[in-house]
Design a protein around this motif. Structure first.
Motif, PDB file in Angstrom:
ATOM      1  N   PHE A  54       0.832  -1.194   0.000  1.00 54.17           N
ATOM      2  CA  PHE A  54       0.000   0.000   0.000  1.00 54.17           C
ATOM      3  C   PHE A  54       0.868   1.246   0.000  1.00 54.17           C
ATOM      4  O   PHE A  54       1.816   1.359   0.776  1.00 54.17           O
ATOM      5  N   ASP A  55       0.584   2.176  -0.885  1.00 50.65           N
ATOM      6  CA  ASP A  55       1.258   3.471  -0.941  1.00 50.65           C
ATOM      7  C   ASP A  55       0.472   4.435  -0.054  1.00 50.65           C
ATOM      8  O   ASP A  55      -0.659   4.817  -0.401  1.00 50.65           O
ATOM      9  N   LEU A  56       1.049   4.809   1.093  1.00 47.10           N
ATOM     10  CA  LEU A  56       0.328   5.671   2.024  1.00 47.10           C
ATOM     11  C   LEU A  56       0.109   7.071   1.455  1.00 47.10           C
ATOM     12  O   LEU A  56      -0.886   7.724   1.775  1.00 47.10           O
ATOM     13  N   GLY A  57       1.029   7.539   0.611  1.00 52.04           N
ATOM     14  CA  GLY A  57       0.859   8.857   0.000  1.00 52.04           C
ATOM     15  C   GLY A  57      -0.311   8.894  -0.966  1.00 52.04           C
ATOM     16  O   GLY A  57      -1.116   9.820  -0.956  1.00 52.04           O
ATOM     17  N   ALA A  58      -0.415   7.868  -1.792  1.00 47.24           N
ATOM     18  CA  ALA A  58      -1.501   7.798  -2.780  1.00 47.24           C
ATOM     19  C   ALA A  58      -2.775   7.214  -2.179  1.00 47.24           C
ATOM     20  O   ALA A  58      -3.840   7.303  -2.774  1.00 47.24           O
ATOM     21  N   ARG A  59      -2.647   6.564  -1.002  1.00 49.27           N
ATOM     22  CA  ARG A  59      -3.772   5.935  -0.293  1.00 49.27           C
ATOM     23  C   ARG A  59      -4.447   4.857  -1.139  1.00 49.27           C
ATOM     24  O   ARG A  59      -5.668   4.768  -1.215  1.00 49.27           O
ATOM     25  N   ARG A  60      -3.590   4.013  -1.763  1.00 47.74           N
ATOM     26  CA  ARG A  60      -4.127   2.897  -2.545  1.00 47.74           C
ATOM     27  C   ARG A  60      -3.044   1.835  -2.728  1.00 47.74           C
ATOM     28  O   ARG A  60      -1.860   2.079  -2.493  1.00 47.74           O
TER      29      ARG A  60
END
Length: 96
Positions: A54-60
């Motif tokens: 999961f990419d926390l910056g992109a939230r996906r």
């Protein structure tokens, strides 16, 4: 999941946990974990899980970085070649 379960763990009993990486793709990891008694070697619990990167910056969900993906694929291949545990389910579409 099907599996073997002979008995529950007892208070104070030594337990070992073994884990296998059953599959990996660009965003997912499929694991199997087994708990067994150190005294008898009997399986007392087992479970499978599917994890997402999961990419926390992109939230996906996002692909693993290339080097990480390559290392995970090498681990998956080594474990697959060594043999898989009994009682695992299907790989939910996750492949090496």
């Amino acid at each position: 999941m099907t599996g073997e379960h002979s008995r529950s763990a007892r208070l104070g009993e030594g337990i070992a946990v073994d884990s296998w990486l059953l599959g990996v793709d660009d965003k997912r990891l499929h694991f199997f974990h087994e708990m067994r008694s150190l005294e008898s070697g009997i399986r007392v619990a087992a479970g499978e899980q599917l994890d997402l990167h999961f990419d926390l910056g992109a939230r996906r969900a996002a692909p693993f970085p290339g080097e990480v993906r390559a290392r995970l694929a090498a681990l998956w291949e080594a474990q697959r070649s060594a043999g898989l545990p009994t009682g695992i389910g299907k790989t939910s579409g996750v492949r090496g």
